[in-house]
Scaffold this motif. Structure first.
Motif, PDB file in Angstrom:
ATOM      1  N   GLY A 228       0.811  -1.216   0.000  1.00 47.47           N
ATOM      2  CA  GLY A 228       0.000   0.000   0.000  1.00 47.47           C
ATOM      3  C   GLY A 228       0.841   1.262   0.000  1.00 47.47           C
ATOM      4  N   ILE A 229       1.968   1.244   0.735  1.00 41.47           N
ATOM      5  CA  ILE A 229       2.830   2.427   0.794  1.00 41.47           C
ATOM      6  C   ILE A 229       3.510   2.676  -0.543  1.00 41.47           C
ATOM      7  CG2 ILE A 229       4.948   3.351   1.844  1.00 41.47           C
ATOM      8  CD1 ILE A 229       4.131   2.007   4.443  1.00 41.47           C
ATOM      9  N   ILE A 230       3.986   1.601  -1.183  1.00 44.31           N
ATOM     10  CA  ILE A 230       4.782   1.774  -2.398  1.00 44.31           C
ATOM     11  C   ILE A 230       3.919   1.878  -3.656  1.00 44.31           C
ATOM     12  CG2 ILE A 230       5.087  -0.660  -3.049  1.00 44.31           C
ATOM     13  CD1 ILE A 230       8.008  -0.072  -3.559  1.00 44.31           C
ATOM     14  N   ALA A 231       2.646   1.475  -3.583  1.00 38.71           N
ATOM     15  CA  ALA A 231       1.820   1.396  -4.791  1.00 38.71           C
ATOM     16  C   ALA A 231       1.622   2.763  -5.444  1.00 38.71           C
ATOM     17  CB  ALA A 231       0.468   0.758  -4.457  1.00 38.71           C
ATOM     18  N   VAL A 232       1.290   3.754  -4.626  1.00 38.70           N
ATOM     19  CA  VAL A 232       0.969   5.070  -5.197  1.00 38.70           C
ATOM     20  C   VAL A 232       2.184   5.716  -5.871  1.00 38.70           C
ATOM     21  CG1 VAL A 232       0.196   7.417  -4.657  1.00 38.70           C
ATOM     22  CG2 VAL A 232      -0.963   5.452  -3.634  1.00 38.70           C
ATOM     23  N   PRO A 233       3.341   5.867  -5.191  1.00 35.19           N
ATOM     24  CA  PRO A 233       4.476   6.488  -5.884  1.00 35.19           C
ATOM     25  C   PRO A 233       4.973   5.673  -7.074  1.00 35.19           C
ATOM     26  CG  PRO A 233       5.174   5.603  -3.771  1.00 35.19           C
ATOM     27  CD  PRO A 233       3.682   5.550  -3.785  1.00 35.19           C
ATOM     28  N   LEU A 234       4.934   4.338  -6.964  1.00 37.79           N
ATOM     29  CA  LEU A 234       5.405   3.516  -8.068  1.00 37.79           C
ATOM     30  C   LEU A 234       4.474   3.624  -9.262  1.00 37.79           C
ATOM     31  CD1 LEU A 234       7.812   1.668  -8.588  1.00 37.79           C
ATOM     32  CD2 LEU A 234       6.387  -0.276  -7.938  1.00 37.79           C
TER      33      LEU A 234
END
Length: 290
Positions: free
Chosen positions: A14-20
């Motif tokens: 969830g943390i990495i999904a948006v920036p990636l």
């Protein structure tokens, strides 16, 4: 325990999904940037406001992630491309002079702070994105090579490696087929930490103007250039800064969760084997004894 691992994976993803997603897909959906307007304004057609030259912040966010991610991935891959052969060769060679030749120059590089070395080279040359990736890879090679060498030396001291040598196996088969495979878990643990450090280093170098144009669509450049209007239009600096933090934090958490899920089942299987052995030993008439 299984729900705990699932929760850690979900949190990291969830943390990495948006920036990636923004970094990889943003340029594909960014559309027309539109005309420039008044710097550091909010509202109207710009729901994240405008930046220091009047560009739409959301447009810059969509375009600014890919340079950071691609440069960091390329630098990490290049550092391992050099560090793994050098570390394996230093660990498996029986020639002291060859080990010294491989490792001592790297120790000299390791003594110089990474960012200082990048700034020194950038003061002489003007690196572009490719040059920045090469510089970041260069400063990561010494540390990565020492980790590879330490892990490979421990694996090379095992009797199985000596048996392979006595059987006349080639250096390549011994190094890659046995020693290399034995270091994979150590390298996987190092990869998560190293990729996080590379992301920070790439972002810091871009923040200082190394490898990117002063007005480039880059998250780190956005933080640098828009901080002068932080109290007027904060989103222009806060949003890219949060995306960089989320990208680095999520990467580290994701690798930690992956490594944890890889070794805990092995411990569970070992516990089950021990329990079965104890049960067989305690069973009446069993031939299994301590």
């Amino acid at each position: 325990m299984n729900s705990s691992r699932t929760g850690r994976f979900a949190l990291a993803a969830g943390i990495i999904a948006v920036p990636l997603a923004l970094a990889l897909l943003g340029p594909l959906v960014a559309g027309d940037p539109g005309p420039r307007t008044t710097p550091f304004t909010s509202g109207h057609a710009h729901w994240l406001g405008t930046d220091f030259v009047g560009r739409d912040v959301w447009q810059q966010v969509l375009h600014g992630g890919r340079p950071v991610v691609v440069t960091a991935l390329a630098a990490t891959a290049l550092s391992y491309l050099v560090a793994i052969p050098a570390g394996l060769a230093a660990a498996l060679t029986h020639r002291r002079w060859l080990e010294e030749l491989l490792m001592r120059p790297l120790d000299v590089l390791l003594a110089v702070p990474s960012l200082l070395l990048i700034l020194l080279v950038a003061s002489v040359f003007t690196p572009g994105p490719v040059g920045l990736a090469l510089l970041v890879a260069l400063v990561n090679v010494p540390d990565a090579a020492r980790i590879v060498r330490a892990a490979a030396a421990e694996a090379a001291a095992r009797p199985a490696v000596e048996a392979l040598r006595m059987q006349g196996e080639t250096w390549w088969r011994t190094a890659v087929g046995h020693v290399g495979r034995s270091t994979l878990r150590t390298l996987a643990a190092d990869l998560g930490t190293r990729l996080t450090g590379v992301l920070y280093l790439v972002a810091t170098a871009a923040f200082l103007g190394v490898g990117v144009a002063p007005d480039a669509a880059d998250w780190a450049v956005m933080v640098d250039r828009n901080r002068i209007g932080l109290f007027v239009q904060p989103w222009a600096a806060v949003v890219p800064a949060l995306l960089i933090v989320a990208l680095t934090t999520g990467t580290n958490l994701l690798f930690d969760a992956a490594l944890d899920s890889g070794h805990r089942p092995a411990r569970v299987r070992a516990t089950r084997r021990n329990a079965m052995t104890r049960a067989l030993r305690n069973r009446p008439g069993s031939a299994v004894r301590p």
